[in-house]
Design a protein around this motif. Sequence first.
Motif, mmCIF file in Angstrom:
data_model
loop_
_atom_site.group_PDB
_atom_site.id
_atom_site.type_symbol
_atom_site.label_atom_id
_atom_site.label_comp_id
_atom_site.label_asym_id
_atom_site.label_seq_id
_atom_site.Cartn_x
_atom_site.Cartn_y
_atom_site.Cartn_z
ATOM 1 N N ILE A 195 0.844 -1.203 0.000
ATOM 2 C CA ILE A 195 0.000 0.000 0.000
ATOM 3 C C ILE A 195 0.875 1.247 0.000
ATOM 4 N N ARG A 196 1.991 1.165 0.702
ATOM 5 C CA ARG A 196 2.913 2.306 0.708
ATOM 6 C C ARG A 196 3.451 2.573 -0.702
ATOM 7 N N ALA A 197 3.708 1.510 -1.456
ATOM 8 C CA ALA A 197 4.185 1.700 -2.831
ATOM 9 C C ALA A 197 3.151 2.481 -3.635
ATOM 10 N N VAL A 198 1.899 2.099 -3.469
ATOM 11 C CA VAL A 198 0.820 2.789 -4.177
ATOM 12 C C VAL A 198 0.776 4.259 -3.757
ATOM 13 N N ARG A 199 0.891 4.484 -2.461
ATOM 14 C CA ARG A 199 0.826 5.860 -1.949
ATOM 15 C C ARG A 199 1.954 6.712 -2.518
ATOM 16 N N PHE A 200 3.173 6.188 -2.485
ATOM 17 C CA PHE A 200 4.290 7.007 -2.956
ATOM 18 C C PHE A 200 4.224 7.218 -4.468
ATOM 19 N N GLY A 250 -3.263 14.193 -0.986
ATOM 20 C CA GLY A 250 -3.459 15.286 -1.932
ATOM 21 C C GLY A 250 -3.617 14.743 -3.348
ATOM 22 N N HIS A 251 -3.627 13.411 -3.456
ATOM 23 C CA HIS A 251 -3.748 12.773 -4.773
ATOM 24 C C HIS A 251 -4.678 11.576 -4.659
ATOM 25 N N SER A 252 -5.866 11.812 -4.145
ATOM 26 C CA SER A 252 -6.740 10.671 -3.855
ATOM 27 C C SER A 252 -7.189 9.968 -5.132
ATOM 28 N N LEU A 253 -7.523 10.736 -6.158
ATOM 29 C CA LEU A 253 -7.988 10.084 -7.390
ATOM 30 C C LEU A 253 -6.841 9.350 -8.073
ATOM 31 N N ALA A 254 -5.632 9.956 -8.031
ATOM 32 C CA ALA A 254 -4.450 9.274 -8.571
ATOM 33 C C ALA A 254 -4.167 8.001 -7.774
ATOM 34 N N SER A 255 -4.437 8.044 -6.474
ATOM 35 C CA SER A 255 -4.219 6.848 -5.647
ATOM 36 C C SER A 255 -5.184 5.734 -6.032
ATOM 37 N N LEU A 270 -4.098 2.134 -7.383
ATOM 38 C CA LEU A 270 -4.593 0.891 -6.784
ATOM 39 C C LEU A 270 -5.149 -0.020 -7.871
ATOM 40 N N LYS A 271 -5.874 0.594 -8.790
ATOM 41 C CA LYS A 271 -6.487 -0.175 -9.864
ATOM 42 C C LYS A 271 -5.405 -0.808 -10.740
ATOM 43 N N LYS A 272 -4.398 -0.005 -11.036
ATOM 44 C CA LYS A 272 -3.280 -0.466 -11.861
ATOM 45 C C LYS A 272 -2.599 -1.687 -11.233
ATOM 46 N N LEU A 326 -17.106 1.552 -4.801
ATOM 47 C CA LEU A 326 -16.721 1.425 -6.202
ATOM 48 C C LEU A 326 -17.557 0.362 -6.891
ATOM 49 N N ASP A 327 -17.677 0.487 -8.182
ATOM 50 C CA ASP A 327 -18.437 -0.537 -8.904
ATOM 51 C C ASP A 327 -17.562 -1.771 -9.155
ATOM 52 N N GLU A 328 -18.113 -2.742 -9.863
ATOM 53 C CA GLU A 328 -17.409 -4.011 -10.059
ATOM 54 C C GLU A 328 -16.043 -3.846 -10.699
ATOM 55 N N LYS A 329 -15.932 -2.856 -11.566
ATOM 56 C CA LYS A 329 -14.648 -2.657 -12.256
ATOM 57 C C LYS A 329 -13.673 -1.814 -11.436
ATOM 58 N N GLY A 330 -14.148 -1.343 -10.309
ATOM 59 C CA GLY A 330 -13.277 -0.523 -9.471
ATOM 60 C C GLY A 330 -13.294 0.944 -9.832
ATOM 61 N N ASP A 331 -14.350 1.367 -10.496
ATOM 62 C CA ASP A 331 -14.484 2.794 -10.812
ATOM 63 C C ASP A 331 -15.537 3.422 -9.914
#
Length: 397
Positions: free
Chosen positions: A225-230, A272-277, A281-283, A298-303
């Motif tokens: 999760i830290r990797a995703v955050r950074f 400060g980058h919640s949508l990018a996070s 996560l999806k990636k 989120l929906d089934e696809k994670g959106d």
Amino acid sequence: MIKKFIDKLLGKPSAKAAKANPLGKRVEVQVAEHGIDPSLLDERAVKVVQTLTDAGFEAYIVGGAVRDLLLGMRPKDFDVATNATPEQVKGLFRRAFIIGRRFRIVHVVYGRGREHEVIEVSTFRALLVNESADQVSGNEKTSKAELAGKSHVVDAEGRVLRDNVWGPQIEDAARRDYTVNALYYDPQRQLVVDYHGGLADAKKKVLRMIGDPDTRYREDPVRIIRAVRFAAKLGFDVEPKTRAPIKVCAALLANVPASRLFDEMIKLLQTGHSLASLAELKKQGLVRGVFPILDAMLDEKGDLASGPAGEFVRMAFEDTDRRVREGRGVSPSFMLACMLWREVLDRWTRIREGGEPTVPALSMAIDEVFDARIGDISGRGKLATDMREIWMMQPRF
Ligand code: ATP
Ligand code: MG
């Protein structure tokens, strides 16, 4: 002889050398090269370093603060690492408190009330004995002997449960997660100390795990999760070898205590980058099944759902990101209340349809959502109260 020659030709010795030296190599980098702007420093952090060095200890600003300084950003908080033990640190400051069990550190406190500031001081930690035995036996016995009887405790999955064995700086560096998080800054000499090529990675905007990524995720799955955050916060790419084991190791997140995961989710969404996070996560294939609150939202696809419900959350996220960028405060309770509103609303509607009056129905819906998505997270009383208050205001609109 011939084998050696072939190895050399194939570049094997260098790979071997890297393996033989997982501790890295101390490189001192001068200001001309690292370019850290001293005006971004926090006076109090510098004072803590100075007090420690005046007393004859080694002390550096460390971790995320150095990374942010290198990137020209003003760090939101400052950590200091030293070879002084927590007791020794405590003895040097008027208001200092030893906290933590799994990981004992000292909080040095300045100021009072809302204006108060905490500098976290941690003692250089030794590598896990089985990791480092080959490389360091013999040279650092004194510091380890000092703490005899307080060894690391590791569980069956390889997770570290207790961790208060002091060691030299080189081991402290090797225990940190990503190369850009393992830099030490001496504000007096304006010197960066780098054991793992973190400075080069910062320049290339690459997030690279120190050591073997698979092993390091198993030790502590939260590093995923830290990797995703950074990556989201810094706009870094996760280096391929660091990225590779994430999918498989993600299952280990199920063993992480819910309260720690919850804290990590909040941090992730308040960079400060919640949508990018969310996108990151999806990636990494983590957007569903890790955080119950995201699953609710989120929906089934994670959106984010299309329509008003998704739009509402998107606005809350954008607002939070804007506030973080402007250096204003953000409130986890507001963000969480927005994220879970759709589910509260659905349940509220259903309970009312069952004949319950409006206000008690809402209260019941809130209880259900807490049970389903937040669970019994002790020490979060205030957060839960605030969320409830936000939701209970809704019938008035
Ligand atoms: P932020 O800017 O979000 O505070 P940070 O890098 O400072 O990021 P912290 O959680 O404050 O993150 O941790 C401080 C430092 O401690 C990190 O930079 C890293 O060196 C080390 N660290 C923290 N958590 C871990 C972990 N789970 N595994 C290894 N090292 C860690
Ligand atoms: Mg930090």
